[in-house]
Design a protein around this motif. Structure first.
Motif, PDB file in Angstrom:
ATOM      1  N   HIS A   1     -10.562  51.155   6.026  1.00 15.73           N
ATOM      2  CA  HIS A   1     -10.199  50.025   5.189  1.00 15.73           C
ATOM      3  C   HIS A   1     -10.758  48.712   5.724  1.00 15.73           C
ATOM      4  O   HIS A   1     -10.864  47.753   4.993  1.00 15.73           O
ATOM      5  N   LYS A   2     -11.176  48.681   6.989  1.00 12.44           N
ATOM      6  CA  LYS A   2     -11.734  47.459   7.570  1.00 12.44           C
ATOM      7  C   LYS A   2     -13.078  47.103   6.938  1.00 12.44           C
ATOM      8  O   LYS A   2     -13.516  45.969   7.019  1.00 12.44           O
ATOM      9  N   VAL A   3     -13.745  48.050   6.332  1.00 13.69           N
ATOM     10  CA  VAL A   3     -15.019  47.774   5.673  1.00 13.69           C
ATOM     11  C   VAL A   3     -14.883  47.850   4.156  1.00 13.69           C
ATOM     12  O   VAL A   3     -15.880  47.890   3.448  1.00 13.69           O
ATOM     13  N   LYS A   7      -7.890  53.556   2.820  1.00  6.25           N
ATOM     14  CA  LYS A   7      -7.146  53.711   4.072  1.00  6.25           C
ATOM     15  C   LYS A   7      -7.027  55.187   4.419  1.00  6.25           C
ATOM     16  O   LYS A   7      -6.963  56.044   3.549  1.00  6.25           O
ATOM     17  N   ASN A  94     -15.093  38.120  13.925  1.00  6.73           N
ATOM     18  CA  ASN A  94     -13.910  38.125  13.067  1.00  6.73           C
ATOM     19  C   ASN A  94     -12.572  37.960  13.775  1.00  6.73           C
ATOM     20  O   ASN A  94     -11.538  38.050  13.133  1.00  6.73           O
ATOM     21  N   THR A  95     -12.556  37.692  15.073  1.00  7.92           N
ATOM     22  CA  THR A  95     -11.289  37.677  15.785  1.00  7.92           C
ATOM     23  C   THR A  95     -11.140  36.423  16.622  1.00  7.92           C
ATOM     24  O   THR A  95     -12.076  36.010  17.297  1.00  7.92           O
ATOM     25  N   ALA A 124      -4.907  45.066  18.233  1.00  7.44           N
ATOM     26  CA  ALA A 124      -4.378  46.015  17.258  1.00  7.44           C
ATOM     27  C   ALA A 124      -3.970  47.321  17.922  1.00  7.44           C
ATOM     28  O   ALA A 124      -2.997  47.953  17.531  1.00  7.44           O
ATOM     29  N   SER A 153      -7.146  37.716  12.790  1.00  3.90           N
ATOM     30  CA  SER A 153      -8.349  38.445  12.406  1.00  3.90           C
ATOM     31  C   SER A 153      -8.800  37.977  11.034  1.00  3.90           C
ATOM     32  O   SER A 153      -7.976  37.801  10.134  1.00  3.90           O
ATOM     33  N   GLY A 155     -11.688  38.627   7.796  1.00  2.19           N
ATOM     34  CA  GLY A 155     -12.385  39.753   7.195  1.00  2.19           C
ATOM     35  C   GLY A 155     -13.354  39.304   6.131  1.00  2.19           C
ATOM     36  O   GLY A 155     -13.527  38.111   5.878  1.00  2.19           O
ATOM     37  N   TRP A 156     -13.951  40.264   5.482  1.00  2.00           N
ATOM     38  CA  TRP A 156     -14.949  39.978   4.467  1.00  2.00           C
ATOM     39  C   TRP A 156     -14.350  39.234   3.283  1.00  2.00           C
ATOM     40  O   TRP A 156     -15.054  38.584   2.529  1.00  2.00           O
TER      41      TRP A 156
END
Length: 180
Positions: A1-3, A7, A94-95, A124, A153, A155-156
């Protein structure tokens, strides 16, 4: 799900010749005896499509996220004497991991949450743990400083307005810190 994929689906990249991987679930011979059970074909296809799409815009997206991260960090620094961990080294775009004098991470997590901003008090992979980060300890930070670490964090899908909201939440929290 990070991309952007579904999930619960991921990939395991195994170096050629690596042996000794034990399956978490036993019973079937799927995936060269590395797992049991029926594959989630729709999930796998969704993950593959998400990875393909992410790779097409990876450097552009990373640049945009890094710009937002830098703006967030610059805003955080100006409030309550905050310090950004590892801001002088090359790192993921991203962090953000930061602390401030007297900051208790648990209090910050609650404060950000009340403002609708999701943050964490560590990495995480260590969520739910209350001891200071072993990584920050290994970097030479005092345990009291490490216990105040807060992670945001990006994200896109992060937008400039998200950064504004996070900074406003930190301003409120930082002003409370300065008064106490």
């Amino acid at each position: 799900h990070k991309v952007g994929g579904p999930k619960g689906v991921g990939a395991l990249v195994v170096a050629e010749g690596l042996t000794g991987l034990e399956p978490l679930l036993r019973g079937g011979g799927q995936e060269l005896n590395r797992r049991a059970g029926t594959e989630n074909v729709a999930g796998i296809a969704g993950f593959g499509a998400a990875v393909k799409a992410a790779l097409q815009t990876l450097s552009e997206d990373a640049e945009q996220v890094a710009t937002l991260r830098n703006r967030l960090e610059n805003g955080i620094r100006g409030i309550a004497g905050a310090t950004i961990f590892s801001d002088e080294v090359k790192r993921l775009p991203n962090t953000v991991l930061f602390t401030a004098p007297g900051l208790k991470a648990e209090t910050a997590v609650i404060g950000f949450d009340l403002e609708g901003i999701a943050v964490s008090s560590g990495s995480a992979c260590s969520s739910g743990k209350v001891q200071p980060s072993h990584v920050l300890s290994a970097m030479g930070y005092d345990p009291a400083v490490a216990q105040g670490a807060v992670r945001l964090s990006l994200g896109w899908s992060t937008e400039p307005d998200d950064i504004n909201r996070a900074l406003e939440a930190w301003r409120k929290l930082g002003n409370t810190l300065l008064k106490s």
